[in-house]
Scaffold this motif. Sequence first.
Motif, PDB file in Angstrom:
ATOM      1  N   ASP A   1      -6.677  -0.217   4.824  1.00 17.52           N
ATOM      2  CA  ASP A   1      -5.498  -0.903   4.298  1.00 17.52           C
ATOM      3  C   ASP A   1      -5.279  -2.231   5.013  1.00 17.52           C
ATOM      4  O   ASP A   1      -4.931  -3.234   4.411  1.00 17.52           O
ATOM      5  CB  ASP A   1      -4.240  -0.033   4.461  1.00 17.52           C
TER       6      ASP A   1
ATOM      7  N   TYR B   1       0.376   4.381  -2.138  1.00 14.67           N
ATOM      8  CA  TYR B   1      -0.855   5.175  -2.000  1.00 14.67           C
ATOM      9  C   TYR B   1      -0.748   6.258  -0.927  1.00 14.67           C
ATOM     10  O   TYR B   1      -1.663   7.026  -0.727  1.00 14.67           O
ATOM     11  CB  TYR B   1      -2.035   4.252  -1.656  1.00 14.67           C
TER      12      TYR B   1
ATOM     13  N   ARG C   1       0.818  -1.226   0.000  1.00 14.51           N
ATOM     14  CA  ARG C   1       0.000   0.000   0.000  1.00 14.51           C
ATOM     15  C   ARG C   1       0.847   1.270   0.000  1.00 14.51           C
ATOM     16  O   ARG C   1       0.313   2.368  -0.067  1.00 14.51           O
ATOM     17  CB  ARG C   1      -0.913   0.033   1.246  1.00 14.51           C
TER      18      ARG C   1
ATOM     19  N   GLN D   1      -1.890  -4.083  -3.412  1.00 15.21           N
ATOM     20  CA  GLN D   1      -1.644  -2.898  -4.229  1.00 15.21           C
ATOM     21  C   GLN D   1      -2.847  -2.559  -5.120  1.00 15.21           C
ATOM     22  O   GLN D   1      -2.880  -1.520  -5.741  1.00 15.21           O
ATOM     23  CB  GLN D   1      -0.466  -3.241  -5.154  1.00 15.21           C
TER      24      GLN D   1
END
Length: 262
Positions: free
Chosen positions: A129, A114, A111, A169
């Motif tokens: 997440d 982001y 992650r 992802q």
Amino acid sequence: MGNSEKPIISFKNVNKVYPNGTQGLKDLNIEIHPGEFVIVVGLSGAGKSTMLRSINRLHEISSGEIVIDGKSITHAKGKNLRLIRRDIGMIFQSFNLIKRSTVLKNVLTGRVAYHSTFKTFFGLFPKEDKELAYESLQRVNLAEKVYARADELSGGQQQRVSIARALAQRPKIFLADEPVASLDPITTEKVMDDLKRINQDLGITIVVNLHSVALAREYGTRIIGLRAGELVFDGPVEEATDETLQAIYGKEIIEAQEEVAQ
């Protein structure tokens, strides 16, 4: 998959020449469409890894262009390059996990693209997440290992954690560079089954490099064969006959593979 659809990966006259003059890729023109499961085969040194790693620009090409989902990754810089790469999950032969971290932390690194560097440095990931990471682990049947340390897991489990990390992802494309080269046959099957399921359930486009012809035939929908950096075969699995494979590998290799299989 009908070809009316825009390709998600396009190689346009791609060449790669190494500093020592070796041609790694030779005038590749390839289009891969959304949702395909493509397996790239060839001998060591045929250019499989170079081709795969040029898709997310881990390798720079010498000439030509690679277009990802309508955007040129070859010419992208800074933020634009990061945004294109965010759509591409990558799985390596050596797993590339943070050995001393928990499985959850490893999956959360998927992650990172982001969020701001500051937040991720301190491990400040939002609740969504964490939920996504957990969901990704469930997809590879490792939810119960969420708090285990990565180095406590078997090779196959580590590879599946790296698949979960790539899944977290939320990519459009999965690249897998010899993902089963260091695994035993049973674990190999589990990892390949996971990739197949992800391809079918989520529609993620998958490009995998493999040495094994048998695995390519069992799992791929399309086979791309490279020899000395050149495209020598590109077609549906059914068309990858023994003659075709001889063109990719040379006669001796096919016979050697068959002996191993018996």
